[in-house]
Design an enzyme around this catalytic site. Structure first.
Site, PDB file in Angstrom:
ATOM      1  N   HIS A 178      31.307 -36.764   3.156  1.00 17.55           N
ATOM      2  CA  HIS A 178      30.897 -35.618   2.331  1.00 17.55           C
ATOM      3  C   HIS A 178      31.367 -34.283   2.905  1.00 17.55           C
ATOM      4  CE1 HIS A 178      27.373 -35.032   5.114  1.00 17.55           C
ATOM      5  NE2 HIS A 178      27.547 -33.780   4.744  1.00 17.55           N
ATOM      6  N   GLU A 190      35.326 -28.920  23.235  1.00 12.53           N
ATOM      7  CA  GLU A 190      34.632 -27.645  23.114  1.00 12.53           C
ATOM      8  C   GLU A 190      33.197 -27.755  23.613  1.00 12.53           C
ATOM      9  OE1 GLU A 190      34.327 -24.536  23.362  1.00 12.53           O
ATOM     10  OE2 GLU A 190      35.462 -23.974  21.550  1.00 12.53           O
ATOM     11  N   ASP A 246      34.977 -22.804  29.622  1.00 18.53           N
ATOM     12  CA  ASP A 246      33.554 -23.127  29.752  1.00 18.53           C
ATOM     13  C   ASP A 246      33.257 -23.579  31.174  1.00 18.53           C
ATOM     14  OD1 ASP A 246      33.235 -22.590  27.068  1.00 18.53           O
ATOM     15  OD2 ASP A 246      33.548 -24.673  26.456  1.00 18.53           O
ATOM     16  N   ASP A 279      28.936 -42.901   3.121  1.00 15.61           N
ATOM     17  CA  ASP A 279      29.300 -41.562   3.582  1.00 15.61           C
ATOM     18  C   ASP A 279      29.899 -41.636   4.985  1.00 15.61           C
ATOM     19  OD1 ASP A 279      29.564 -38.841   3.810  1.00 15.61           O
ATOM     20  OD2 ASP A 279      27.433 -38.442   4.140  1.00 15.61           O
ATOM     21  N   SER A 290      26.605 -32.212  10.052  1.00 15.86           N
ATOM     22  CA  SER A 290      27.123 -33.366   9.316  1.00 15.86           C
ATOM     23  C   SER A 290      28.359 -33.942   9.994  1.00 15.86           C
ATOM     24  CB  SER A 290      27.480 -32.958   7.883  1.00 15.86           C
ATOM     25  OG  SER A 290      26.328 -32.654   7.140  1.00 15.86           O
TER      26      SER A 290
END
Length: 375
Positions: free
Chosen positions: A164, A178, A186, A219, A323
């Protein structure tokens, strides 16, 4: 003619009766997934052989029987069944997928949990906590580019995410490695990570049955990166995929219930649906996997309740922007992390008491994942 076949009674003869011949042995053909292949004995085609076994044992994905039907290419006079075997997975090739239907493409060094301690309940994650996290960047609805979904690295070429995510967004690139968005380098406690890697996707592979049976059904999606990600011993690693739950994790899928799983992402930290507050640093939260009273209502439109897992319900939650990110469990020995869920559907107001979110059950779709991976 239309007919109904019980999966418990699927045999070679049944498949033969359901499908006409489309090629002779050794000829070119197209399998049930639409991939070009060669017509060979099913005994020599591990993906189709394993799918047939999964259908017989009633553990195949919803489209498993259809894929088998559409892959049959010849029934020989001696009763031998020939199927269309995709070239990337046929045992006649020399690729690593030829012996494992994609399993050989999943790395052995995955999901390490010995890198750092974790912090519980929606706080900033430690720098080394989740080296398999991916961020998706793209545009949608005429808006400027943004980070719109998460994902999880399963090998150096593939990211697992939610289908989705691509309903309203066009993907620009995937970011790996990341942690804190605002910093180029970082660092925590004297440990510094290499710069993140931004890689385009050469293919977005949506599950072929996405939105079939219900709007949120199936999904799940895979992103094939245009170039392999540069793995790092502690900062960029793939997570483990539960191909065989009992063998890989030490307990059954039914035993997921009652366990607490980690979710992570850069999604909104606001409970209000009208105000999206995105964090600068990767967040993590510890959620119970359980079927509360609301869970059957959330699953009511799914043809098979195993397609999704219910998690949350105690005021902790994932939210918008999370998501596609992973729901993660450790194996019994606490040595590896496995992606057992993909963040899919959540409540309108994130993190309310007595509400839960739905996570696509990765184990339910393992066969599709393995069949889709290619070198």
């Amino acid at each position: 003619m239309m007919c109904h076949v019980s999966v418990a009674m699927v045999t070679v003869a049944t498949l033969a009766a359901l499908m006409g011949c489309q090629a002779q042995e050794g000829g070119k053909c197209v399998d049930g997934n639409g991939q070009a292949g060669t017509c060979i004995n099913i005994r020599s085609c591990q993906p189709q052989r394993e799918l047939l076994q999964a259908v017989r044992e009633n553990r195949a994905p919803p489209n498993g029987l259809r894929i088998l039907r559409q892959s049959v290419c010849e029934i020989q006079s001696n009763g031998r069944l020939l199927v269309c075997c995709a070239q990337s997975t046929s045992t006649g090739t020399t690729t690593s997928a030829s012996t494992g239907s994609g399993r050989d493409l999943l790395p052995k060094n995955c999901g390490r949990v010995d890198l750092t301690d974790r912090i519980i309940d929606g706080e900033d994650s430690p720098l080394l906590a989740w080296p398999w996290m991916a961020l998706l960047r793209g545009t949608g609805r005429g808006q400027p580019a943004s980070w719109f979904c998460g994902g999880v690295l399963i090998n150096d070429r593939y990211v697992l995410t939610a289908a989705h995510c691509f309903n309203e967004h066009e993907l620009e690139f995937v970011r790996l490695g990341e942690h804190t968005l605002s910093t180029v380098e970082d660092c925590q406690s004297g440990v510094c990570a290499p710069p993140p890697q931004d890689i385009t996707a050469e293919q977005i592979i949506i599950h072929p049955q996405y939105k079939s049976s219900c709007r949120e059904c199936n999904d799940i999606a895979l992103l094939r990166l245009s170039t392999p990600v540069q793995l790092h011993p502690v900062h960029v690693l793939p997570i483990c995929v539960p191909v065989d739950v009992v063998r890989d994790m030490g307990f059954s899928e039914a035993d997921f219930q009652g366990k607490r799983a980690w979710a992570a992402g850069w999604g909104s930290t606001s409970r209000s649906p009208l105000r999206v507050t995105t964090p600068d640093t990767l967040q993590q939260v510890f959620l119970p996997i359980r079927e509360d009273a609301v869970c059957p209502l959330l699953k009511r439109n799914y043809p098979d309740p195993r397609m999704v897992l219910c998690a949350g319900g105690d005021g902790k939650d994932t939210c918008r922007g999370d998501s596609g990110g992973p729901l993660q469990l450790s194996n019994r020995a606490e040595t590896r992390r496995f992606v057992v869920g993909i963040t899919s559907v959540g409540p309108e107001v994130c993190g309310r008491q007595n509400t839960q979110a739905l996570y696509t059950n990765v184990h339910f779709y393992v066969q599709w994942i393995l069949e889709t991976l290619r070198p």
